[in-house]
Design a protein around this motif. Sequence first.
Motif, PDB file in Angstrom:
ATOM      1  N   LYS A  74       0.815  -1.208   0.000  1.00  0.00           N
ATOM      2  CA  LYS A  74       0.000   0.000   0.000  1.00  0.00           C
ATOM      3  C   LYS A  74       0.857   1.269   0.000  1.00  0.00           C
ATOM      4  CE  LYS A  74      -4.276  -1.868   1.550  1.00  0.00           C
ATOM      5  NZ  LYS A  74      -4.900  -2.370   2.757  1.00  0.00           N
ATOM      6  N   LEU A 116      10.384  19.937   3.615  1.00  0.00           N
ATOM      7  CA  LEU A 116      10.198  18.916   4.647  1.00  0.00           C
ATOM      8  C   LEU A 116      11.336  18.913   5.664  1.00  0.00           C
ATOM      9  CD1 LEU A 116       8.841  15.944   2.528  1.00  0.00           C
ATOM     10  CD2 LEU A 116       7.732  16.889   4.545  1.00  0.00           C
ATOM     11  N   ARG A 119      12.072  22.139   8.854  1.00  0.00           N
ATOM     12  CA  ARG A 119      11.524  22.248  10.212  1.00  0.00           C
ATOM     13  C   ARG A 119      12.162  21.225  11.140  1.00  0.00           C
ATOM     14  NH1 ARG A 119       5.684  22.694   7.580  1.00  0.00           N
ATOM     15  NH2 ARG A 119       6.580  20.884   6.561  1.00  0.00           N
ATOM     16  N   PHE A 125       9.761  11.904  11.467  1.00  0.00           N
ATOM     17  CA  PHE A 125       8.570  11.705  10.622  1.00  0.00           C
ATOM     18  C   PHE A 125       8.797  12.254   9.223  1.00  0.00           C
ATOM     19  CE2 PHE A 125       4.357  13.207   9.142  1.00  0.00           C
ATOM     20  CZ  PHE A 125       3.739  11.974   9.047  1.00  0.00           C
ATOM     21  N   ILE A 129       9.144  10.603   5.140  1.00  0.00           N
ATOM     22  CA  ILE A 129       8.412  11.049   3.954  1.00  0.00           C
ATOM     23  C   ILE A 129       9.402  11.417   2.848  1.00  0.00           C
ATOM     24  CG2 ILE A 129       6.876  12.841   3.052  1.00  0.00           C
ATOM     25  CD1 ILE A 129       5.410  12.773   5.705  1.00  0.00           C
ATOM     26  N   ASP A 132      10.283   8.513   0.794  1.00  0.00           N
ATOM     27  CA  ASP A 132       9.269   8.155  -0.200  1.00  0.00           C
ATOM     28  C   ASP A 132       9.442   8.978  -1.479  1.00  0.00           C
ATOM     29  OD1 ASP A 132       7.691   6.148   1.160  1.00  0.00           O
ATOM     30  OD2 ASP A 132       7.014   7.742   2.502  1.00  0.00           O
ATOM     31  N   PHE A 133       9.647  10.285  -1.297  1.00  0.00           N
ATOM     32  CA  PHE A 133       9.832  11.156  -2.472  1.00  0.00           C
ATOM     33  C   PHE A 133      11.094  10.783  -3.245  1.00  0.00           C
ATOM     34  CE2 PHE A 133       6.840  14.142  -0.338  1.00  0.00           C
ATOM     35  CZ  PHE A 133       5.985  14.343  -1.406  1.00  0.00           C
TER      36      PHE A 133
ATOM     37  N   ARG B  11      -1.072   6.728  15.103  1.00  0.00           N
ATOM     38  CA  ARG B  11       0.247   6.836  15.712  1.00  0.00           C
ATOM     39  C   ARG B  11       1.310   7.290  14.727  1.00  0.00           C
ATOM     40  NH1 ARG B  11       1.581   1.811  16.789  1.00  0.00           N
ATOM     41  NH2 ARG B  11      -0.418   1.524  17.797  1.00  0.00           N
ATOM     42  N   HIS B  12       1.194   6.865  13.479  1.00  0.00           N
ATOM     43  CA  HIS B  12       2.285   7.149  12.555  1.00  0.00           C
ATOM     44  C   HIS B  12       2.062   8.388  11.702  1.00  0.00           C
ATOM     45  CE1 HIS B  12       3.996   3.643  14.158  1.00  0.00           C
ATOM     46  NE2 HIS B  12       3.035   2.867  13.703  1.00  0.00           N
ATOM     47  N   GLY B  13       1.036   9.169  12.072  1.00  0.00           N
ATOM     48  CA  GLY B  13       0.853  10.447  11.407  1.00  0.00           C
ATOM     49  C   GLY B  13       0.329  10.344   9.989  1.00  0.00           C
ATOM     50  N   LEU B  14       0.315  11.500   9.329  1.00  0.00           N
ATOM     51  CA  LEU B  14      -0.213  11.566   7.965  1.00  0.00           C
ATOM     52  C   LEU B  14       0.901  11.175   6.994  1.00  0.00           C
ATOM     53  CD1 LEU B  14      -2.790  12.361   6.376  1.00  0.00           C
ATOM     54  CD2 LEU B  14      -1.898  14.676   6.266  1.00  0.00           C
ATOM     55  N   HIS B  15       1.201   9.864   6.935  1.00  0.00           N
ATOM     56  CA  HIS B  15       2.249   9.408   6.027  1.00  0.00           C
ATOM     57  C   HIS B  15       1.635   9.013   4.683  1.00  0.00           C
ATOM     58  CE1 HIS B  15       1.350   5.107   6.616  1.00  0.00           C
ATOM     59  NE2 HIS B  15       1.113   5.437   7.865  1.00  0.00           N
ATOM     60  N   VAL B  16       2.391   8.343   3.840  1.00  0.00           N
ATOM     61  CA  VAL B  16       1.960   8.093   2.460  1.00  0.00           C
ATOM     62  C   VAL B  16       0.585   7.447   2.358  1.00  0.00           C
ATOM     63  CG1 VAL B  16       2.500   6.856   0.336  1.00  0.00           C
ATOM     64  CG2 VAL B  16       4.297   8.007   1.579  1.00  0.00           C
ATOM     65  N   ARG B  17       0.360   6.381   3.144  1.00  0.00           N
ATOM     66  CA  ARG B  17      -0.908   5.671   2.989  1.00  0.00           C
ATOM     67  C   ARG B  17      -2.127   6.514   3.344  1.00  0.00           C
ATOM     68  NH1 ARG B  17      -0.679   0.397   5.992  1.00  0.00           N
ATOM     69  NH2 ARG B  17      -2.910   0.619   5.729  1.00  0.00           N
ATOM     70  N   THR B  20      -2.717   9.251   0.823  1.00  0.00           N
ATOM     71  CA  THR B  20      -3.331   8.774  -0.416  1.00  0.00           C
ATOM     72  C   THR B  20      -4.846   8.674  -0.246  1.00  0.00           C
ATOM     73  OG1 THR B  20      -1.361   7.409  -0.659  1.00  0.00           O
ATOM     74  CG2 THR B  20      -3.131   6.997  -2.203  1.00  0.00           C
ATOM     75  N   LEU B  51       1.585  15.702   1.996  1.00  0.00           N
ATOM     76  CA  LEU B  51       2.787  15.150   2.628  1.00  0.00           C
ATOM     77  C   LEU B  51       3.725  16.252   3.109  1.00  0.00           C
ATOM     78  CD1 LEU B  51       3.555  12.057   0.365  1.00  0.00           C
ATOM     79  CD2 LEU B  51       2.782  12.036   2.730  1.00  0.00           C
ATOM     80  N   LEU B  53       2.999  18.789   4.578  1.00  0.00           N
ATOM     81  CA  LEU B  53       2.578  19.287   5.888  1.00  0.00           C
ATOM     82  C   LEU B  53       3.376  18.609   7.005  1.00  0.00           C
ATOM     83  CD1 LEU B  53      -1.325  19.328   5.595  1.00  0.00           C
ATOM     84  CD2 LEU B  53       0.191  21.307   5.552  1.00  0.00           C
ATOM     85  N   ALA B  54       3.909  17.414   6.713  1.00  0.00           N
ATOM     86  CA  ALA B  54       4.611  16.616   7.725  1.00  0.00           C
ATOM     87  C   ALA B  54       3.796  16.581   9.016  1.00  0.00           C
ATOM     88  CB  ALA B  54       6.024  17.142   7.978  1.00  0.00           C
ATOM     89  N   ALA B  55       2.531  16.199   8.887  1.00  0.00           N
ATOM     90  CA  ALA B  55       1.641  16.192  10.041  1.00  0.00           C
ATOM     91  C   ALA B  55       1.790  14.892  10.828  1.00  0.00           C
ATOM     92  CB  ALA B  55       0.193  16.368   9.574  1.00  0.00           C
ATOM     93  N   ALA B  56       2.618  14.940  11.870  1.00  0.00           N
ATOM     94  CA  ALA B  56       2.860  13.760  12.698  1.00  0.00           C
ATOM     95  C   ALA B  56       1.685  13.557  13.654  1.00  0.00           C
ATOM     96  CB  ALA B  56       4.158  13.927  13.479  1.00  0.00           C
TER      97      ALA B  56
END
Lengths: 580, 88
Positions: A74, A116, A119, A125, A129, A132-133, B11-17, B20, B51, B53-56
Amino acid sequence: MQILKGTPVSPGIVIGEAFLLDLEEYRMPRRAVVPEHIEAEVARFQSAIDKVVAEITEDVKRLAAAMPEDDLHKIFEGHIAIAQDLVVSVIDSIRKYRFTPEHAVSKKIRTIVKQLTSRDDPGGFAARIVADFTDVEKRLLRALFGQREQSHNGVHQKSVIFARDLTPSQTISLDRSKILGFVTEGGGRTSHTAILARAQGIPAVVGIENVTRDVSGGDMVIVDGTKGIVIVEPDEETLRKYRTLEKNFIQFERRTAEEMRTQPSETRDGIAVSLLANIELAEEAENAKDYGAGGIGLFRTEFLYTDPRNPPGEKQQFDAYVSVLKAFPGRPVTIRALDIGADKDLIGGTAPERNPFLGCRGIRLLFDRMDLFRTQLRAILRASSFGKLRLMFPMVSTVEEIKQAKAIVADVREELDGEGKTFDPEMPIGIMIEVPSAAIAADILCTEADFLSIGTNDLVQYVMAVDRMNEKISSLYQPANPAVLRLLRSVIDAGARAERPVSMCGEMSGDPLFTALLLGFGLRSFSAVPSALPEVKKVLRSVTVPEAKQIAQDALALTDAHQVTEFLTEKTKRIIPELF
Amino acid sequence: MAEKTVTIQNRHGLHVRPATQLAELAGKFKSPVTIVKDGQEVSARSIIELLTLAAAHGTELRIKAEGPDAAEAVDAIQKLIDGRFGLE
């Protein structure tokens, strides 16, 4: 000739040509496109996107088929979305600024990465990301250059793979029959490369800084995965020496393995000793059988937790445990609960500690992460009705911890009972002995633990107060030190008095040098990496228990590690001269 | 115009999945939806922008939408985020 030193993660010696995998730093020339070529460049970019999307889709399918319980695919689906999302802005900058597609892609990704990384990123975290990029960028640039992903198609003959670090997508795409060895700049014992290499018996050395800069594709290299040495363009004499070593290593390993596989695991005077395997992946179970393992003495479950964003679910774990149990019907399979600490953040959100080896790790961390602990216990308990499963807790230092952990197991059992799920109510629950307090008070811990398993790697480190990765003091990391030997004997004695089985699963139990000594201490169960078992068996079958007791007694009379090592070498040499 | 504030709880924040999933969902509405974090406002339809945003875990986000189905869009996205993207 150049000699490079790294961390040995998978033993063996190989000689071959270097193959550099993906070391390209794609730095794009900022070349302007002439106006009449702009639309052709846009079309070229479009077809690269199509190609990349098709390529990732294929990976998704393959991953979903290979690991249906795992959600890894996924993440790659997300990579498709990223690629498609790039289209508009990249085409825009090709048309507007007359950038080449390569430059436009690079520039766009650089901008995102900069944003990214600008900050604070305490939990790492944003860094994940960024990875991934970068993965998507590399695929796109490769497609634009008309290069195929350098996978098995790139490796034409058997080669030693050199890489900065291998990404999971690279690792799965490699044709294992073409790989002689692995050398990487990054990574430790738990990196993907290390796991893969050990599972396949491929020699590997990791953690050599700048190695992809020092080595060129096609260079002749020697990889010594036992010592952690890589030799680039060796001179004639070195090459000759290593060719002999390589040949002897292979011949000896093969001969011993064949000779020993079907022989009973017992001493010359007929005392049965169990020889078990340490494994890290469920897939290694079959390999362990080939080396004559009578069961699994240590199944490390850390490797199920490969993605911090995505810990393994109950079903995925259950499947892995059951597949190992099925490979060893009626034989003991010891599963160790998740054993990690702040030094390897496999579950996300672990705060860095000043002293991770004395920090919140092993059972301490599991108490702190009840969600993970309970999920794992559910999977283990449910698997327990499929074979002879034994559960083991890591890093136990007090008897209260065992009581607490058992109370949680009881609670999970009740929960499963309520759901009508089956499990083995008699499943033994034991502990690792790797902390000095547990070793010293082993008799007390035996009142709560059904069995003990001595983890010598950590125990030696804690007893000697030596970080064995610290080169300056590595000579003080002494498994043969009299203090260590006395402690081992006292743990084995405590287990015998309490009638609790004692096993050993550290590197010492796979080292034939210590086999007779440990047997003399009363150890009757050895667990080691599968490839070490034939040699241990060979020693076992050559000595009698009274002889082993004499060796143990004589070794304990010596006063330093060097004397002990010399004495044991002398004794073992008579049994397996080829090893020395 | 509809607006709501949510907190990333998985827990793992707004990551790729999850990103999407969010972008897919936002694309289903006629009204453009934006997500705001600390003054940075991005389109909810773009996985890349989400992405960045790096919203953890624990990050507070504001969902904004303007258009015919703005309220439904904001509600749906709020549900997705509060439901931890069905991941945990």
